[in-house]
Design an enzyme around this catalytic site. Structure first.
Site, PDB file in Angstrom:
ATOM      1  N   LYS A 243       0.861  -1.176   0.000  1.00 18.34           N
ATOM      2  CA  LYS A 243       0.000   0.000   0.000  1.00 18.34           C
ATOM      3  C   LYS A 243       0.900   1.230   0.000  1.00 18.34           C
ATOM      4  CE  LYS A 243      -3.012   2.923   2.592  1.00 18.34           C
ATOM      5  NZ  LYS A 243      -3.411   3.352   3.952  1.00 18.34           N
TER       6      LYS A 243
ATOM      7  N   ALA B 269      -9.275   6.080   4.945  1.00 15.19           N
ATOM      8  CA  ALA B 269      -9.083   7.261   5.792  1.00 15.19           C
ATOM      9  C   ALA B 269     -10.362   8.063   5.963  1.00 15.19           C
ATOM     10  CB  ALA B 269      -7.991   8.180   5.259  1.00 15.19           C
ATOM     11  N   GLY B 270     -10.624   8.451   7.198  1.00 15.58           N
ATOM     12  CA  GLY B 270     -11.724   9.348   7.510  1.00 15.58           C
ATOM     13  C   GLY B 270     -12.948   8.691   8.099  1.00 15.58           C
TER      14      GLY B 270
ATOM     15  N   ASN C 196      -8.284   2.153  10.490  1.00 15.08           N
ATOM     16  CA  ASN C 196      -7.466   1.823  11.648  1.00 15.08           C
ATOM     17  C   ASN C 196      -7.946   2.612  12.870  1.00 15.08           C
ATOM     18  OD1 ASN C 196      -3.879   1.912  12.449  1.00 15.08           O
ATOM     19  ND2 ASN C 196      -5.572   0.984  13.509  1.00 15.08           N
ATOM     20  N   THR C 197      -7.832   3.945  12.802  1.00  8.91           N
ATOM     21  CA  THR C 197      -8.150   4.775  13.964  1.00  8.91           C
ATOM     22  C   THR C 197      -9.576   4.575  14.457  1.00  8.91           C
ATOM     23  OG1 THR C 197      -6.600   6.437  13.135  1.00  8.91           O
ATOM     24  CG2 THR C 197      -8.124   7.133  14.858  1.00  8.91           C
TER      25      THR C 197
ATOM     26  N   GLY D  11      -7.486   9.740  10.157  1.00  8.62           N
ATOM     27  CA  GLY D  11      -7.723   9.835  11.593  1.00  8.62           C
ATOM     28  C   GLY D  11      -8.749  10.863  12.018  1.00  8.62           C
TER      29      GLY D  11
END
Length: 273
Positions: A115, A202-203, A224-225, A176
């Site tokens: 990635k 993301a987001g 992830n976050t 994040g």
């Protein structure tokens, strides 16, 4: 006379609905990161709860064999159970990203799937598109199977696909941030023009964000976050799994059109009195 209830029909055949990435078939459309957890045991428990088959690893931040004196992530998420997806998180130049991918290939016995992300700003963590395009071109020529993180620009997304990237991963919002999908119409345009998998990256902040991404027609979601930063990461991982599955089923089912005015669920035509 009582009417006998029919046995419930499974909504979606999971095997038939597998998706393909770089020639390999996967069931789960939820990809998860491995950072920000309290410890590696929590990382494993949350990953299992998510149902993810592909897990991303930040090569510059995670030990997958570089340091023999530190716990090895691969002992908790072994490559025979998961597809380990090395990423270039923390890279701000094309050169650093390319170097990191080559290191990952050495550490993972020649694995080509990576990635790519090249950041352009430490505050917003938006991608540097010029550097991303440059790194992608080098890596594709070097034989890597590149999944690439980018913004939600349909033109750039198509250019990365044409360059040979095996998947394009537009952001929903800054990394994040948990803001959810800020521009669904751009994501939809990217999907409509693509012939490779499109995954929101993301987001995502909560389960409804993941469901929306899948309802748009994305092939998957990477996060992830949103999981690791939750009060209960394992429970959130389970919620995200269900949201991705529900969103996918809704996309396949086909939503009703939006209308300005209502229409009765039980029409008046044909009533008995």
């Amino acid at each position: 006379m009582a009417i006998r209830a029919e046995r419930a029909i499974p909504a979606v055949d999971r095997v038939a609905d597998n998706w393909t990435l770089a020639g390999r078939s996967y069931r789960s459309r939820l990809l998860t990161g491995t950072g920000k957890y309290r410890d590696l045991d929590e990382t494993r428990r949350a990953t299992l709860a998510s149902g993810a088959e592909i897990v991303t690893v930040a090569i510059r931040r995670s030990n997958i064999g570089q340091d023999e004196d530190e716990p090895n992530l691969l002992d908790f998420l072994p490559p025979d159970e998961f597809t380990i997806l090395p990423n270039t998180a923390g890279c701000f130049t094309a050169e650093d990203a390319v170097r990191t991918c080559r290191l990952a290939r050495e550490l993972l016995d020649g694995q080509q799937l990576v990635k790519l992300e090249v950041l352009g700003d430490e505050k917003t963590l938006f991608p540097d598109l010029t550097a991303t395009l440059a790194a992608a071109e080098i890596l594709v020529k070097d034989g890597f199977e590149v999944m690439v993180y980018t913004n939600d620009d349909p033109i750039v997304a198509k250019r990365l696909e044409d360059m040979g990237c095996v998947a394009v991963m537009p952001l929903a919002a800054p990394i994040g941030s948990g803001l959810g999908i800020r521009n669904p119409f751009n994501i939809l345009t990217i999907i409509e023009n693509a012939s490779v998998p499109i995954l929101v990256d993301a987001g995502v902040g909560t389960a409804s964000d993941a469901a929306i991404a899948m309802e748009l027609g994305c092939d998957g979601v990477l996060m992830n976050t949103a999981i690791a930063g939750a009060k209960d990461p394992v429970l959130m991982a389970s919620a995200m799994r269900k949201a991705v599955e529900a969103g996918r089923e809704a996309f396949i089912a086909g939503r009703i059109p939006r209308k300005r005015y209502g229409s009765a669920s039980s029409p008046l035509e044909g009533t008995f009195f």
